[in-house]
Design a protein around this motif. Sequence first.
Motif, PDB file in Angstrom:
ATOM      1  N   UNK A  25      -4.858  -3.138  -6.638  1.00 18.07           N
ATOM      2  CA  UNK A  25      -5.889  -2.362  -5.936  1.00 18.07           C
ATOM      3  C   UNK A  25      -7.143  -3.207  -5.734  1.00 18.07           C
ATOM      4  N   UNK A  41      -3.480   3.117  -1.495  1.00 19.19           N
ATOM      5  CA  UNK A  41      -4.057   2.072  -2.343  1.00 19.19           C
ATOM      6  C   UNK A  41      -2.988   1.013  -2.572  1.00 19.19           C
ATOM      7  N   UNK A  42      -3.427  -0.197  -2.826  1.00 23.09           N
ATOM      8  CA  UNK A  42      -2.489  -1.265  -3.146  1.00 23.09           C
ATOM      9  C   UNK A  42      -1.952  -1.077  -4.555  1.00 23.09           C
ATOM     10  N   UNK A  43      -0.635  -1.179  -4.689  1.00 20.25           N
ATOM     11  CA  UNK A  43       0.007  -1.120  -6.002  1.00 20.25           C
ATOM     12  C   UNK A  43       0.891  -2.355  -6.160  1.00 20.25           C
ATOM     13  N   UNK A  44       1.296  -2.609  -7.400  1.00 20.46           N
ATOM     14  CA  UNK A  44       2.147  -3.763  -7.682  1.00 20.46           C
ATOM     15  C   UNK A  44       3.604  -3.360  -7.550  1.00 20.46           C
ATOM     16  N   UNK A  45       4.326  -3.977  -6.610  1.00 18.63           N
ATOM     17  CA  UNK A  45       5.768  -3.705  -6.531  1.00 18.63           C
ATOM     18  C   UNK A  45       6.558  -4.838  -7.183  1.00 18.63           C
ATOM     19  N   UNK A 104       0.847  -1.193   0.000  1.00 16.57           N
ATOM     20  CA  UNK A 104       0.000   0.000   0.000  1.00 16.57           C
ATOM     21  C   UNK A 104       0.881   1.242   0.000  1.00 16.57           C
ATOM     22  N   UNK A 147      -1.223  -2.336 -11.315  1.00 22.77           N
ATOM     23  CA  UNK A 147      -1.650  -1.558 -10.152  1.00 22.77           C
ATOM     24  C   UNK A 147      -3.150  -1.696  -9.921  1.00 22.77           C
TER      25      UNK A 147
END
Lengths: 266, 266
Positions: free
Chosen positions: A224, A185-189, A175, A220
């Motif tokens: 999310x 917000x949740x994102x893609x790392x 997040x 992303x």
Amino acid sequence: MASQPSRRSQRRRASSASSAVSLFVIPGLPEIRKGHPLAQLIGLASRRAGTTLEDGDILVVAQKIISKAEGRVRRLSKIRPTLRALALAKKLSSDPRLIEAVLRESRRVVRSDRVLIVETHHGFVCANGGVDHSNVLGRDSVTLLPRNPDRSARRLATALRKQTGKRLAVIISDTFGRPWRLGLTNVAIGAFGVPTLVDLRGRRDRHRKLLRATVLAVADELAAAAGLVMGKSAGTPAVVIRGYRYRFVEDPAARIIRPAKEDLFR
Amino acid sequence: MASQPSRRSQRRRASSASSAVSLFVIPGLPEIRKGHPLAQLIGLASRRAGTTLEDGDILVVAQKIISKAEGRVRRLSKIRPTLRALALAKKLSSDPRLIEAVLRESRRVVRSDRVLIVETHHGFVCANGGVDHSNVLGRDSVTLLPRNPDRSARRLATALRKQTGKRLAVIISDTFGRPWRLGLTNVAIGAFGVPTLVDLRGRRDRHRKLLRATVLAVADELAAAAGLVMGKSAGTPAVVIRGYRYRFVEDPAARIIRPAKEDLFR
């Protein structure tokens, strides 16, 4: 095999149910510790829950359990802050050992006015460089981001393939805050198997006008979406997204990071 | 009535299927024009597709069709650019009439280096102030953001209630860019019925540690999830999210806008 779910759902597309995407958590994962075989635990938990993983499923996993499995946990009591960390901690009314942990994960401090926003060694710009107290055992412990989240995603997908026989895509999510909007917000790392950025430039809209400047950060949006069922306090760090149409590709989440040179806000 | 779906799903929560959220498009909407009764058209399209809307469903609607229904469309040929717009257009190699349309929607230019990033009258910080060429009839036409997207969301939810007898939440979404990450994601610019920001501060994580600084931008995650099935070129601007547990509240998306005073990047 990779393109099958996509072709199938394109054919069914006329009916509304065809475009259906569903999300569900894999419940019952144990507390993860260094060296734990995540793929095995996820496979076991999903079988126990009566969920069969399928080809084309996208597994979104919270960064926290990847970091724990990889031993990316530090005890603050063992960290000796530098003078720079002490000064920053004073300015921010924060724990100098935490600030020191953040600085070690960073290649640049972006802002230090109310919160410490840094650019991590990966290039992520985020508060505290992803160093985090929550959902880790021990009052004194913090987790760091995985060293190479794209590699972690690929490893997990490969291990899951061996474990389950299924070709899954994997996204590792965290997040992050945003400058102009409140809330995280949740994102893609990290990512393996899904397109992270989908470039629609050159395609036409429904009126046959060329789409300009339209690159969608699909990874992303997947992260999310998973965030909706993940919950911060519920302890459900693994979510399956099923029915999303995509082409199986190796497309690192690192590609989503805006190059510092092109960034007007760093 | 509002809390029923939530309570029910909490009870079923032990099994994995219980936490399932599903997303599907409402296909077959016509080209929307000024004055079109959106609720009626959405009700009709969903019945035709064999989809029954249910209490607690969250309807995510692309800003574009709200703007069209509200007549927020401008013809560039009717816009006379000011000197300021002419100068900015030259700097950006853009159409001065488009720039003029953007400036009229803005209260501040935030950056004008490669793209024109402005703060709109609503307070949104976004490229071109939400003025957009795509998916609008006529080579010459652009859409503007709805004047008050939270009001538009409430109106649509109210009309849908009359139309279908169901209590739906509504989110109006648009795709915005982000400073540190490439690509666009769908965010909520208007909302009615769902919590837009969920404050977890004060709650505890699975190890009973207090969660700090954890406010989740739930409405943005809902919009992003809908973006996965919405598609930019597919002409499916209405998406239903079903099974997401929430409390029915009036919580405007305007609340997500970070106050300029607290913003370190404006």
